[in-house]
Design a protein around this motif. Sequence first.
Motif, PDB file in Angstrom:
ATOM      1  N   ALA A  45       0.836  -1.207   0.000  1.00  0.00           N
ATOM      2  CA  ALA A  45       0.000   0.000   0.000  1.00  0.00           C
ATOM      3  C   ALA A  45       0.871   1.258   0.000  1.00  0.00           C
ATOM      4  CB  ALA A  45      -0.937  -0.004   1.201  1.00  0.00           C
ATOM      5  N   GLY A  46       1.959   1.241   0.758  1.00  0.00           N
ATOM      6  CA  GLY A  46       2.868   2.388   0.773  1.00  0.00           C
ATOM      7  C   GLY A  46       3.539   2.599  -0.567  1.00  0.00           C
ATOM      8  N   ALA A  47       3.912   1.494  -1.226  1.00  0.00           N
ATOM      9  CA  ALA A  47       4.546   1.590  -2.540  1.00  0.00           C
ATOM     10  C   ALA A  47       3.580   2.160  -3.564  1.00  0.00           C
ATOM     11  CB  ALA A  47       5.049   0.222  -2.985  1.00  0.00           C
ATOM     12  N   ALA A  48       2.301   1.862  -3.412  1.00  0.00           N
ATOM     13  CA  ALA A  48       1.299   2.374  -4.350  1.00  0.00           C
ATOM     14  C   ALA A  48       1.296   3.896  -4.363  1.00  0.00           C
ATOM     15  CB  ALA A  48      -0.080   1.830  -3.999  1.00  0.00           C
ATOM     16  N   ALA A  49       1.600   4.491  -3.232  1.00  0.00           N
ATOM     17  CA  ALA A  49       1.653   5.954  -3.162  1.00  0.00           C
ATOM     18  C   ALA A  49       2.917   6.498  -3.825  1.00  0.00           C
ATOM     19  CB  ALA A  49       1.600   6.401  -1.703  1.00  0.00           C
ATOM     20  N   SER A  50       3.920   5.636  -3.987  1.00  0.00           N
ATOM     21  CA  SER A  50       5.198   6.071  -4.576  1.00  0.00           C
ATOM     22  C   SER A  50       5.215   5.977  -6.093  1.00  0.00           C
ATOM     23  CB  SER A  50       6.342   5.226  -4.015  1.00  0.00           C
ATOM     24  OG  SER A  50       6.431   5.402  -2.627  1.00  0.00           O
ATOM     25  N   GLY A  51       4.322   5.196  -6.649  1.00  0.00           N
ATOM     26  CA  GLY A  51       4.277   5.073  -8.099  1.00  0.00           C
ATOM     27  C   GLY A  51       4.246   3.629  -8.565  1.00  0.00           C
ATOM     28  N   PRO A  52       4.045   3.444  -9.872  1.00  0.00           N
ATOM     29  CA  PRO A  52       3.846   2.103 -10.421  1.00  0.00           C
ATOM     30  C   PRO A  52       5.078   1.197 -10.317  1.00  0.00           C
ATOM     31  CG  PRO A  52       3.867   3.751 -12.176  1.00  0.00           C
ATOM     32  CD  PRO A  52       3.887   4.482 -10.871  1.00  0.00           C
ATOM     33  N   GLU A  53       6.274   1.741 -10.445  1.00  0.00           N
ATOM     34  CA  GLU A  53       7.468   0.884 -10.372  1.00  0.00           C
ATOM     35  C   GLU A  53       7.648   0.305  -8.979  1.00  0.00           C
ATOM     36  OE1 GLU A  53      10.938   2.883 -11.823  1.00  0.00           O
ATOM     37  OE2 GLU A  53      10.010   3.343 -13.756  1.00  0.00           O
ATOM     38  N   ALA A  54       7.487   1.137  -7.962  1.00  0.00           N
ATOM     39  CA  ALA A  54       7.603   0.661  -6.588  1.00  0.00           C
ATOM     40  C   ALA A  54       6.507  -0.346  -6.272  1.00  0.00           C
ATOM     41  CB  ALA A  54       7.551   1.832  -5.614  1.00  0.00           C
ATOM     42  N   THR A  55       5.309  -0.069  -6.769  1.00  0.00           N
ATOM     43  CA  THR A  55       4.188  -0.977  -6.544  1.00  0.00           C
ATOM     44  C   THR A  55       4.462  -2.331  -7.182  1.00  0.00           C
ATOM     45  OG1 THR A  55       2.667   0.892  -6.528  1.00  0.00           O
ATOM     46  CG2 THR A  55       1.698  -1.295  -6.862  1.00  0.00           C
ATOM     47  N   GLU A  56       4.947  -2.316  -8.413  1.00  0.00           N
ATOM     48  CA  GLU A  56       5.242  -3.560  -9.118  1.00  0.00           C
ATOM     49  C   GLU A  56       6.269  -4.391  -8.355  1.00  0.00           C
ATOM     50  OE1 GLU A  56       7.179  -4.906 -13.358  1.00  0.00           O
ATOM     51  OE2 GLU A  56       5.975  -3.073 -13.312  1.00  0.00           O
ATOM     52  N   LEU A  57       7.292  -3.746  -7.824  1.00  0.00           N
ATOM     53  CA  LEU A  57       8.326  -4.451  -7.066  1.00  0.00           C
ATOM     54  C   LEU A  57       7.744  -5.099  -5.814  1.00  0.00           C
ATOM     55  CD1 LEU A  57      11.315  -5.164  -6.528  1.00  0.00           C
ATOM     56  CD2 LEU A  57      11.481  -2.975  -5.328  1.00  0.00           C
ATOM     57  N   LYS A  58       6.946  -4.368  -5.068  1.00  0.00           N
ATOM     58  CA  LYS A  58       6.364  -4.907  -3.829  1.00  0.00           C
ATOM     59  C   LYS A  58       5.348  -6.005  -4.110  1.00  0.00           C
ATOM     60  CE  LYS A  58       8.733  -2.473  -1.018  1.00  0.00           C
ATOM     61  NZ  LYS A  58       9.779  -3.096  -0.218  1.00  0.00           N
ATOM     62  N   VAL A  59       4.579  -5.869  -5.180  1.00  0.00           N
ATOM     63  CA  VAL A  59       3.629  -6.925  -5.554  1.00  0.00           C
ATOM     64  C   VAL A  59       4.391  -8.191  -5.947  1.00  0.00           C
ATOM     65  CG1 VAL A  59       1.899  -7.629  -7.257  1.00  0.00           C
ATOM     66  CG2 VAL A  59       1.740  -5.380  -6.156  1.00  0.00           C
ATOM     67  N   LYS A  60       5.503  -8.029  -6.675  1.00  0.00           N
ATOM     68  CA  LYS A  60       6.318  -9.194  -7.048  1.00  0.00           C
ATOM     69  C   LYS A  60       6.883  -9.868  -5.804  1.00  0.00           C
ATOM     70  CE  LYS A  60      10.036 -10.939  -9.942  1.00  0.00           C
ATOM     71  NZ  LYS A  60       9.821 -12.223  -9.336  1.00  0.00           N
ATOM     72  N   GLU A  61       7.363  -9.065  -4.854  1.00  0.00           N
ATOM     73  CA  GLU A  61       7.860  -9.641  -3.596  1.00  0.00           C
ATOM     74  C   GLU A  61       6.764 -10.471  -2.925  1.00  0.00           C
ATOM     75  OE1 GLU A  61      11.083  -6.317  -2.046  1.00  0.00           O
ATOM     76  OE2 GLU A  61       9.063  -6.329  -1.197  1.00  0.00           O
ATOM     77  N   ALA A  62       5.567  -9.919  -2.863  1.00  0.00           N
ATOM     78  CA  ALA A  62       4.457 -10.638  -2.240  1.00  0.00           C
ATOM     79  C   ALA A  62       4.117 -11.905  -3.017  1.00  0.00           C
ATOM     80  CB  ALA A  62       3.226  -9.729  -2.136  1.00  0.00           C
ATOM     81  N   SER A  63       4.090 -11.829  -4.336  1.00  0.00           N
ATOM     82  CA  SER A  63       3.789 -13.007  -5.166  1.00  0.00           C
ATOM     83  C   SER A  63       4.838 -14.089  -4.970  1.00  0.00           C
ATOM     84  CB  SER A  63       3.727 -12.611  -6.636  1.00  0.00           C
ATOM     85  OG  SER A  63       2.639 -11.773  -6.864  1.00  0.00           O
ATOM     86  N   ASP A  64       6.103 -13.689  -4.913  1.00  0.00           N
ATOM     87  CA  ASP A  64       7.173 -14.665  -4.685  1.00  0.00           C
ATOM     88  C   ASP A  64       7.043 -15.317  -3.308  1.00  0.00           C
ATOM     89  OD1 ASP A  64       8.156 -14.008  -7.194  1.00  0.00           O
ATOM     90  OD2 ASP A  64       9.829 -12.792  -6.418  1.00  0.00           O
ATOM     91  N   ALA A  65       6.700 -14.530  -2.307  1.00  0.00           N
ATOM     92  CA  ALA A  65       6.518 -15.064  -0.966  1.00  0.00           C
ATOM     93  C   ALA A  65       5.356 -16.050  -0.925  1.00  0.00           C
ATOM     94  CB  ALA A  65       6.288 -13.929   0.027  1.00  0.00           C
ATOM     95  N   ILE A  66       4.276 -15.707  -1.600  1.00  0.00           N
ATOM     96  CA  ILE A  66       3.111 -16.615  -1.656  1.00  0.00           C
ATOM     97  C   ILE A  66       3.520 -17.914  -2.348  1.00  0.00           C
ATOM     98  CG2 ILE A  66       0.825 -16.955  -2.686  1.00  0.00           C
ATOM     99  CD1 ILE A  66       0.443 -13.864  -2.264  1.00  0.00           C
ATOM    100  N   ALA A  67       4.259 -17.828  -3.434  1.00  0.00           N
ATOM    101  CA  ALA A  67       4.703 -19.036  -4.142  1.00  0.00           C
ATOM    102  C   ALA A  67       5.550 -19.918  -3.222  1.00  0.00           C
ATOM    103  CB  ALA A  67       5.490 -18.652  -5.396  1.00  0.00           C
ATOM    104  N   ARG A  68       6.437 -19.308  -2.431  1.00  0.00           N
ATOM    105  CA  ARG A  68       7.256 -20.098  -1.499  1.00  0.00           C
ATOM    106  C   ARG A  68       6.389 -20.756  -0.446  1.00  0.00           C
ATOM    107  NH1 ARG A  68      10.634 -15.655  -2.235  1.00  0.00           N
ATOM    108  NH2 ARG A  68       9.936 -14.697  -0.291  1.00  0.00           N
ATOM    109  N   LEU A  69       5.392 -20.039   0.057  1.00  0.00           N
ATOM    110  CA  LEU A  69       4.506 -20.616   1.065  1.00  0.00           C
ATOM    111  C   LEU A  69       3.704 -21.790   0.511  1.00  0.00           C
ATOM    112  CD1 LEU A  69       3.128 -17.424   2.832  1.00  0.00           C
ATOM    113  CD2 LEU A  69       4.610 -19.167   3.822  1.00  0.00           C
ATOM    114  N   VAL A  70       3.253 -21.652  -0.715  1.00  0.00           N
ATOM    115  CA  VAL A  70       2.450 -22.722  -1.321  1.00  0.00           C
ATOM    116  C   VAL A  70       3.302 -23.969  -1.566  1.00  0.00           C
ATOM    117  CG1 VAL A  70       1.178 -23.348  -3.423  1.00  0.00           C
ATOM    118  CG2 VAL A  70       0.794 -21.133  -2.348  1.00  0.00           C
ATOM    119  N   ARG A  71       4.557 -23.757  -1.948  1.00  0.00           N
ATOM    120  CA  ARG A  71       5.450 -24.901  -2.194  1.00  0.00           C
ATOM    121  C   ARG A  71       5.856 -25.628  -0.910  1.00  0.00           C
ATOM    122  NH1 ARG A  71       8.048 -21.475  -6.335  1.00  0.00           N
ATOM    123  NH2 ARG A  71       9.348 -20.684  -4.650  1.00  0.00           N
ATOM    124  N   SER A  72       5.842 -24.925   0.216  1.00  0.00           N
ATOM    125  CA  SER A  72       6.334 -25.551   1.443  1.00  0.00           C
ATOM    126  C   SER A  72       5.287 -26.410   2.108  1.00  0.00           C
ATOM    127  CB  SER A  72       6.818 -24.496   2.421  1.00  0.00           C
ATOM    128  OG  SER A  72       5.776 -23.640   2.814  1.00  0.00           O
TER     129      SER A  72
END
Length: 72
Positions: A45-72
Motif C-alpha cells: 500500500a505504501g509503494a502504491a503511493a510512490s508510483g507504479p514501479e515501486a508498486t510492481e516491485l512490492k507486488v512481485k515480492e508478495a507473489s514470490d513469498a506466496i509461491a514459497r509458502l504454497v510450495r512448502s
Amino acid sequence: MRGVHRMVRNETYCIDVLAQVSAVAMAQEAVSLGLLDDHLAHCVAGAAASGPEATELKVKEASDAIARLVRS
C-alpha cells in the motif's frame, strides 16, 4: 521446536509428538499469513503511493513469498 526435540529425546509416544508437530506447523502458517497480510497492508500500500514501479516491485515480492509458502 525445542519442545518437539525434547519429546523425541524423552521417547514420548509417537502420536503425541506428531500432534505437537502439527501444532507447530499450524502456528508457523498463521505467523506467515500474518506477515504476508502486514506486507500487503503496509509495504504494498505504501509503494502504491510512490508510483507504479515501486508498486510492481512490492507486488512481485508478495507473489514470490506466496509461491514459497504454497510450495512448502
